[in-house]
Write a protein that holds these residues in place. Structure first.
Motif, short mmCIF file in Angstrom:
data_model
loop_
_atom_site.label_atom_id
_atom_site.label_comp_id
_atom_site.label_asym_id
_atom_site.label_seq_id
_atom_site.Cartn_x
_atom_site.Cartn_y
_atom_site.Cartn_z
N SER A 90 13.17 8.97 2.52
CA SER A 90 12.17 8.51 1.55
C SER A 90 12.80 8.49 0.17
O SER A 90 13.82 9.12 -0.07
CB SER A 90 10.95 9.43 1.58
N ASN A 96 -3.19 9.33 0.16
CA ASN A 96 -2.18 8.32 0.49
C ASN A 96 -1.06 8.29 -0.54
O ASN A 96 0.11 8.07 -0.20
CB ASN A 96 -2.81 6.93 0.61
N ASP A 97 -1.40 8.49 -1.83
CA ASP A 97 -0.35 8.55 -2.87
C ASP A 97 0.58 9.72 -2.60
O ASP A 97 1.81 9.60 -2.72
CB ASP A 97 -0.97 8.72 -4.26
N ALA A 106 1.15 11.18 0.28
CA ALA A 106 1.91 10.92 1.51
C ALA A 106 3.02 9.90 1.29
O ALA A 106 4.01 9.92 2.01
CB ALA A 106 0.96 10.43 2.60
N ALA A 107 2.89 9.03 0.29
CA ALA A 107 3.91 8.02 0.04
C ALA A 107 5.26 8.65 -0.30
O ALA A 107 6.30 8.04 -0.09
CB ALA A 107 3.47 7.09 -1.09
N GLN A 133 7.61 -0.82 4.82
CA GLN A 133 7.05 -1.86 5.67
C GLN A 133 6.54 -3.01 4.79
O GLN A 133 5.58 -2.86 4.06
CB GLN A 133 5.90 -1.30 6.51
N THR A 154 0.85 -1.19 0.00
CA THR A 154 0.00 0.00 0.00
C THR A 154 0.89 1.24 0.00
O THR A 154 2.09 1.15 0.31
CB THR A 154 -0.89 0.03 1.25
N GLY A 167 3.54 15.82 7.36
CA GLY A 167 2.23 15.21 7.18
C GLY A 167 1.20 16.09 6.51
O GLY A 167 0.16 15.61 6.09
N VAL A 196 0.96 3.58 2.19
CA VAL A 196 1.43 3.79 3.56
C VAL A 196 2.63 2.87 3.85
O VAL A 196 3.64 3.30 4.41
CB VAL A 196 0.29 3.55 4.57
N ALA A 212 5.72 4.19 2.02
CA ALA A 212 6.35 5.33 2.69
C ALA A 212 7.19 4.87 3.88
O ALA A 212 8.25 5.44 4.15
CB ALA A 212 5.29 6.33 3.15
N ALA A 213 6.74 3.84 4.57
CA ALA A 213 7.44 3.36 5.76
C ALA A 213 8.40 2.21 5.47
O ALA A 213 9.05 1.72 6.39
CB ALA A 213 6.40 2.90 6.79
#
Length: 198
Positions: A161, A143-144, A146-147, A87, A79, A184, A81, A84-85
């Motif tokens: 990032s 979300n895109d 924020a990525a 994860q 995803t 953010g 999110v 970005a992390a």
């Protein structure tokens, strides 16, 4: 005997014609990174995957092919999110056979990272924009955006990032200011997304 041979020839010709029709209806397949295999980007090309993705005009039905040593790496679809992390613990889809193909069947942005420990944080990640059938792109979601937002000041040491470069790269003054102001916010995320598109 001759009839069986003629029938076999006709079946073979029909099979070849069917394969050609199927191939003509399918999309193109692109090897991720072209000459570079899927791996940690070298210092001389830290943005190899973002440049590669920007150089291709993908279409619905296309496929992307990740080539890597299966004993050393993998690729997961994640995803925004998780992208970005960096994860990889809850992927949308995980492949680790060293010869992984993902089909681009839905318009929007699709995210991929390496699940090998530390690889994503060193720049081994890819975002691909897939247009709708008419060739237009969907607007990015929050979300895109924020990525690709700069990491907050409290990010783990050594983590950057993809929009800012690999771990250990020096941040620009604008990136440090954005992080200090609160990465953010939608405005800063939109700015980071615009920089990524350049």
């Amino acid at each position: 005997m001759r009839g069986a041979s003629a029938l076999a020839s006709m079946v073979a010709a029909a099979a070849v014609a069917l394969l050609l029709m199927i191939d003509g209806c399918g999309g193109a397949m692109y090897k991720v990174g072209d000459l570079d295999a899927w791996g940690i980007p070298p210092p001389s090309k830290p943005d190899v995957y973002s440049r590669w993705a920007k150089s291709i005009h993908f279409a619905l039905g296309d496929s992307i092919w990740f080539l890597y040593p299966p004993s050393q790496d993998s690729v997961v679809q994640v995803t925004p999110v998780a992208f970005a992390a960096c994860q990889a613990s809850d992927p949308v889809l995980k492949l680790d056979d060293g010869n992984s193909v993902f089909n681009l069947t839905t318009p929007g942005r699709v995210y991929y990272i390496s699940a090998a420990p530390g690889h994503c944080r060193k720049g081994q990640r890819l975002a691909v924009d897939v247009p709708m059938a008419n060739g237009t792109y969907l607007p990015p979601t929050a979300n895109d955006l924020a990525a690709f937002a700069p990491m907050p000041a409290e990010a783990p040491a050594g983590f950057e990032s993809a929009a800012l470069g690999p771990a250990g790269a020096h941040q620009s003054a604008a990136s440090r200011a954005a992080a200090a102001a609160g990465a953010g916010s939608v405005l800063l995320a939109a700015l980071s997304f615009a920089v990524f598109l350049l």
